[in-house]
Design a protein around this motif. Structure first.
Motif, PDB file in Angstrom:
ATOM      1  N   VAL A   1     -22.785  21.560 -64.792  1.00  0.00           N
ATOM      2  CA  VAL A   1     -22.600  21.820 -66.221  1.00  0.00           C
ATOM      3  C   VAL A   1     -21.248  22.495 -66.381  1.00  0.00           C
ATOM      4  CG1 VAL A   1     -23.514  22.947 -68.268  1.00  0.00           C
ATOM      5  CG2 VAL A   1     -25.079  22.073 -66.527  1.00  0.00           C
ATOM      6  N   VAL A   2     -20.371  21.878 -67.160  1.00  0.00           N
ATOM      7  CA  VAL A   2     -19.027  22.398 -67.369  1.00  0.00           C
ATOM      8  C   VAL A   2     -18.755  22.473 -68.865  1.00  0.00           C
ATOM      9  CG1 VAL A   2     -18.181  21.542 -65.165  1.00  0.00           C
ATOM     10  CG2 VAL A   2     -18.020  20.098 -67.193  1.00  0.00           C
ATOM     11  N   GLU A   3     -17.707  23.229 -69.204  1.00  0.00           N
ATOM     12  CA  GLU A   3     -17.350  23.366 -70.610  1.00  0.00           C
ATOM     13  C   GLU A   3     -16.711  22.091 -71.142  1.00  0.00           C
ATOM     14  OE1 GLU A   3     -15.965  27.314 -72.125  1.00  0.00           O
ATOM     15  OE2 GLU A   3     -15.473  27.604 -70.003  1.00  0.00           O
ATOM     16  N   VAL A   4     -15.723  21.570 -70.415  1.00  0.00           N
ATOM     17  CA  VAL A   4     -15.010  20.370 -70.836  1.00  0.00           C
ATOM     18  C   VAL A   4     -14.914  19.424 -69.649  1.00  0.00           C
ATOM     19  CG1 VAL A   4     -13.693  21.479 -72.673  1.00  0.00           C
ATOM     20  CG2 VAL A   4     -12.782  21.446 -70.348  1.00  0.00           C
ATOM     21  N   GLU A   5     -14.676  18.175 -69.955  1.00  0.00           N
ATOM     22  CA  GLU A   5     -14.514  17.159 -68.914  1.00  0.00           C
ATOM     23  C   GLU A   5     -13.029  16.933 -68.683  1.00  0.00           C
ATOM     24  OE1 GLU A   5     -16.205  12.665 -67.916  1.00  0.00           O
ATOM     25  OE2 GLU A   5     -16.325  13.499 -69.938  1.00  0.00           O
ATOM     26  N   ALA A   6     -12.542  17.353 -67.528  1.00  0.00           N
ATOM     27  CA  ALA A   6     -11.119  17.249 -67.200  1.00  0.00           C
ATOM     28  C   ALA A   6     -10.978  17.063 -65.696  1.00  0.00           C
ATOM     29  CB  ALA A   6     -10.356  18.492 -67.677  1.00  0.00           C
TER      30      ALA A   6
END
Length: 967
Positions: free
Chosen positions: A457-462
């Motif tokens: 689970v991450v804040e943004v996809e980068a």
């Protein structure tokens, strides 16, 4: 004698319902026992009655005696000792029929009737022989029943002086009687309905002098929790707290749909009334005798109208009422919620109020969304404790949640033991207040179904988040040599460069559906080009791929050039590695898993992780139950594929060559099949490990079952190894071990404009109409009905406006604007031409500003389109312009560079790593296949078919020689 005998009437087999004057005993039977004697009467008789009637003596069974001339509301007394039976004997000389009630399940006690107690027997007697004067007269002269009134001597309305004298006489008798504390208030006839002012206290009640002189413990009717469903008030009713009284008033208001106001509402006093002009009112205050709140005044009559919208119907009340409904169905829509409230309460709350109620119910069920982030340390510790070997990594930046990695031990162990070395990567959105992305790594199990490995689970996809996830995954699976692994991705943000850095030697495949999306965005639209692209991707040999690429070149040269720049080993089966035994072109495994956890993605952080773990735990259990129903040696889906290829083998004709090698004719093509090395020129058997139709035709020729040559990765044993480890549940959140970690706050919340989307944006062909799926007009080319030209209609057709017939217009002679009708003179034509030239130059300047230096102006005209129309329609960019403009896309350039690097790296051979899958699939000398050309092969085939062995010395049958007929 007969005076010492009596009859016992027993009501049994039923239960009590209602309260007060509405109390009754239903579903019961009546039995009579005659000739009972006073001398032998005791509590032991009750046990004999219970056995005689066919019941068992239990602790919940209670025996009640109905006092003579009393009702069920105030005449029931518990019988538990000989003292109680002596009281019954004392009234036998006047009453010959004693009534008993059996309460089998203590329904009367659970209903909250505190005034029904065994010690209340003092109300009827103080010892044997002393009987209550209200029930039985003390002398023969006063033997008349006080409950029966002579109508001839009844006091009329005009005899007020007689009525007053009678009341004084009754009051004098009451003072002489020794009543029990529980009924003294009732026997004295004290009027509790009298109006009590707001300033009155409990000392203002008119109580009997005898009660005031003695320290008597009063027994009042207490309001029970069961009464909230249908609250009924009366004077003297006791409430534990003022909050319970307020709740009861709210329930009464909602039940009867009346608006009740509380002009006085504090910790010691409460007054409630309806609308103005309605006599209904209630007053309650704290009573020092009962040590609780007591109703002092209550007027039940009312004349107000029922309401549809009540202020007491708050979101908090709705959430409390329907908490269990949302716990059982957390996907209940607001429409269904509104209909449920209307059906049960005949109320119509607003939609916003229903939404707030559902939000409050979800907070109670799943907890506070922000607080759950701070419990992630404890959850990780509990996860590692309950499932040893599991990984849970939490990354916090400035006390705010940044990312989280989770992988269960059963998932890692099963993937390395029974699955192929192919990993599919994808991401999906979290549909909560704080948002975020879920990065998933999914494998393929032996039955060609999804096999989740890990998630983050991450804040943004980068690129940074994908690289962090892949590094943790690589470290968790202990991957040192990345060469034998295959990674399949789509065009996620930063995923391609992250795979290049973490898995540099792995085979990287692209999702062809997303490749087609880029292909379509480049300007190559249409069903024909789409089908041809998929045909090229499905080509399993290099010759077929080149053949289909030539067809693409004939259809559209620009599309062929666009595909030529893509490395074929990233999207064409003909260039895939044969090692992972998989030829998938789609990343459906990740999409299926994203749909599998769709409901969990709408929950708060901690609840989401626990829900996903519970789903995986249940999935493993179901897979372990399914494997018991599998038949044969391979998994069911693989068995279906083999059966489908067997149907295709009906047009394959076999010509054996020897040593397990065959030539197979399939329509206009021919293939070479080697059973020993399990290869076929079509490469389908090589890629998947499942025999193709050509191989099955050869196996059929040799009488070899196709299931016996299927690769071991599809076997039931591999399936058992993949799902052999169980996932253990976690303890309740109250039992988790406290971890002294840093405080974890939720990500910084940024409120977005508009309502947050809950569904993904669908493609035009996915949209549903009223009568099912409908195809939209997205991407269609407008055609003019006048000139048959494209990108305009008859209303905007320039030929029609100028009056030029389509058959008279020649595009190559003069521009359209110079084509003037014959009836225009030369001056008008020259003036119109002079006005059009600056407009054309201006449009040319606009096009050059949009396209920059990417495309030369000479490439603007395609397919013989009119030059003037091209310049006057800046929005209609040709396909070549779209193609070159797409070349600036960073994602596309990364995919092309990745394909080139993979093509170069695949040429250099690399040593195989030491892994379970590779060790079991190294090339080993294979035994020669059993054929019917040898004696051993014929005997084996005969045993497999169930035929008896051939006898020694039996003559061989000659082929082609007819058997002689017997005369």
């Amino acid at each position: 004698g007969s005076n010492d005998e009596f009859t016992v009437e027993i009501h049994h087999g039923g239960f009590f319902i209602g309260s007060g004057a509405m109390r009754s005993y239903v579903d019961g039977k009546i039995s009579w026992f005659d000739h009972c004697e006073i001398d032998t009467w005791s509590a032991l008789w009750f046990d004999d009655f219970i056995v005689e009637l066919g019941y068992e003596k239990t602790e919940t069974l209670k025996v009640y005696w109905l006092l003579p001339f009393k009702g069920l509301d105030d005449g029931l007394r518990i019988l538990s000792s000989d003292e109680d039976t002596n009281a019954m004997c004392s009234v036998v000389d006047r009453v010959k029929n004693l009534v008993l009630y059996f309460d089998h399940d203590s329904d009367l006690g659970r209903a909250g009737f505190d005034h029904v107690q065994s010690e209340a027997m003092e109300e009827q007697h103080t010892g044997p022989g002393n009987v209550d004067t209200e029930a039985t007269p003390s002398s023969d002269e006063d033997s008349e029943d006080t409950d029966f009134v002579d109508t001839d001597n009844e006091i009329d309305e005009g005899d007020e002086d007689i009525r007053a004298e009678e009341e004084d006489t009754i009051a004098t008798r009451v003072k002489k009687r020794k009543k029990a504390a529980g009924s003294m208030l009732k026997a004295t006839g004290v009027s509790m309905n009298a109006t009590v002012s707001d300033d009155s206290t409990d000392d203002d009640l008119d109580l009997p002098e005898e009660m005031m002189e003695r320290n008597v413990k009063l027994k009042f009717t207490r309001f029970a929790k069961e009464d909230y469903s249908d609250p009924k008030f009366k004077v003297g009713m006791v409430f534990d707290t003022v909050e319970s009284l307020r709740k009861a008033i709210s329930e009464y208001s909602m039940k009867n749909r009346v608006e009740i106001k509380l002009p006085r509402n504090d910790k010691r006093r409460l007054r409630a009334h309806c609308s103005i002009g309605c006599p209904r009112n209630l007053y309650a205050s704290y009573d020092s005798r009962a040590k609780s709140f007591m109703i002092k005044t209550y007027v039940p009559t009312h004349n107000c109208q029922r309401e549809w919208n009540l202020k007491r119907c708050t979101s908090k009340w709705l959430a409390e009422k329907y908490l269990e409904s949302f716990r059982g169905d957390d996907k209940m829509t607001l429409t269904n919620f509104s209909r449920t409230v209307q059906r049960e309460w005949n109320l119509a709350p607003s939609r916003s109020k229903l939404a707030r109620a559902r939000r409050l119910a979800m907070q109670v069920i799943y907890g506070d969304e922000s607080e759950q982030y701070n419990r992630l340390w404890d959850y990780g510790q509990q996860l590692r404790t309950s499932n040893p070997g599991s990984s849970f990594i939490l990354k916090v930046v400035n006390n705010h949640f940044s990312s989280c990695y989770m992988s269960l031990d059963a998932c890692k162990r099963g993937f390395l033991s029974g699955c192929r070395p192919i990993i599919c990567l994808d991401g999906c959105h979290i549909k909560t207040k704080f948002g975020g992305q879920i990065l998933t790594a999914v494998g393929i199990d032996p039955n060609d179904c999804i096999y989740p490995i890990a998630m983050a689970v991450v804040e943004v996809e980068a690129k940074a988040t994908w690289k962090w996830f892949l590094e943790k995954l690589k470290e968790d699976l202990k991957i040192e040599n990345t060469y034998p692994w295959t990674i399949m991705t789509d065009k996620q943000k930063g995923l391609i460069p992250a795979v290049e850095e973490v898995f540099p030697k792995s085979e990287h495949r692209f999702y062809v559906r997303h490749l087609y999306s880029n292909f379509k965005d480049a300007g190559f639209k249409g069903e024909v080009l789409k089908n041809q692209l998929w045909t090229c991707a499905r080509a399993s040999t290099e010759n077929k791929w080149q053949y289909h690429m030539e067809k693409m070149k004939v259809l559209n040269k620009d599309a062929h050039a666009w595909l030529e720049k893509m490395a074929p080993n990233t999207w064409v089966r003909a260039f895939f590695s044969e090692f992972p035994k998989s030829d998938i072109l789609l990343n459906n495994n990740c999409e299926v898993f994203n749909k599998y956890i769709l409901e969990a993605r709408e929950l708060p952080m901690l609840s989401m992780l626990e829900r996903i773990k519970q789903q995986l735990m249940t999935r493993y259990y179901k897979k372990q139950q399914e494997v018991a129903e599998f038949v044969g040696t391979i998994c069911p889906k693989i068995r279906k594929k083999v059966a489908k290829f067997a149907e295709f083998a009906n047009v394959c004709y076999v010509m054996p060559s020897g040593s397990g090698v065959f030539q197979v004719l399939d329509r206009e093509f021919q293939y070479i099949v080697d059973i020993g090395s399990r290869t076929c020129d079509c490469r389908k058997w090589n890629l998947t490990g499942i025999p193709c139709q050509h191989a099955i035709s050869c196996l059929r020729h040799e009488r070899i079952p196709p299931e016996s040559v299927v690769h071991d990765c599809y076997s039931i044993e591999s399936f058992k190894m993949a799902y052999g480890t169980n996932i253990k549940p976690c303890k309740d959140i109250t039992c988790w071990e406290k971890v002294e970690g840093t405080q974890v706050l939720p990500p910084v919340y940024e409120k977005k404009v508009g309502r947050p989307p809950r569904c993904r944006r669908k493609e035009p062909h996915e949209k549903q109409g009223k009568n099912g799926a409908t195809m939209s007009k997205h991407g269609t080319v407008m055609t003019c009905s006048y000139c048959r030209g494209e990108n305009h209609n008859a209303r905007g057709c320039r030929l029609k406006k100028l009056g030029v017939r389509p058959e008279d217009y020649v595009p190559n002679e003069v521009p359209l604007d110079d084509k003037i009708p014959e009836h225009h003179d030369a001056d008008q034509a020259e003036q119109m031409h002079m006005h059009e030239i600056p407009d054309q130059a201006e449009q040319m300047h606009v096009h050059e500003a949009e396209l920059g230096e990417q495309v030369p102006s000479s490439q603007w005209n395609t397919q013989g389109a009119p030059e003037v129309e091209e310049m006057t329609q800046p929005v209609n960019v040709p396909a070549a312009c779209s193609l070159m403009s797409q070349m600036s896309s960073t994602m596309l350039m990364q995919m092309m560079e990745q394909g080139k690097q993979l093509a170069i790296s695949s040429i250099v051979p690399q040593p195989l790593p030491d892994s379970v899958f590779i060790d079991s699939n190294r090339p080993l000398p294979r035994p020669a296949p059993l054929t019917t050309a040898t004696k051993q092969g014929r005997n084996t085939a005969r045993k497999m078919n169930g035929a008896p062995p051939k006898k020694k010395g039996a003559p061989l049958k000659k082929k082609g020689v007819p058997r002689a007929k017997k005369n």
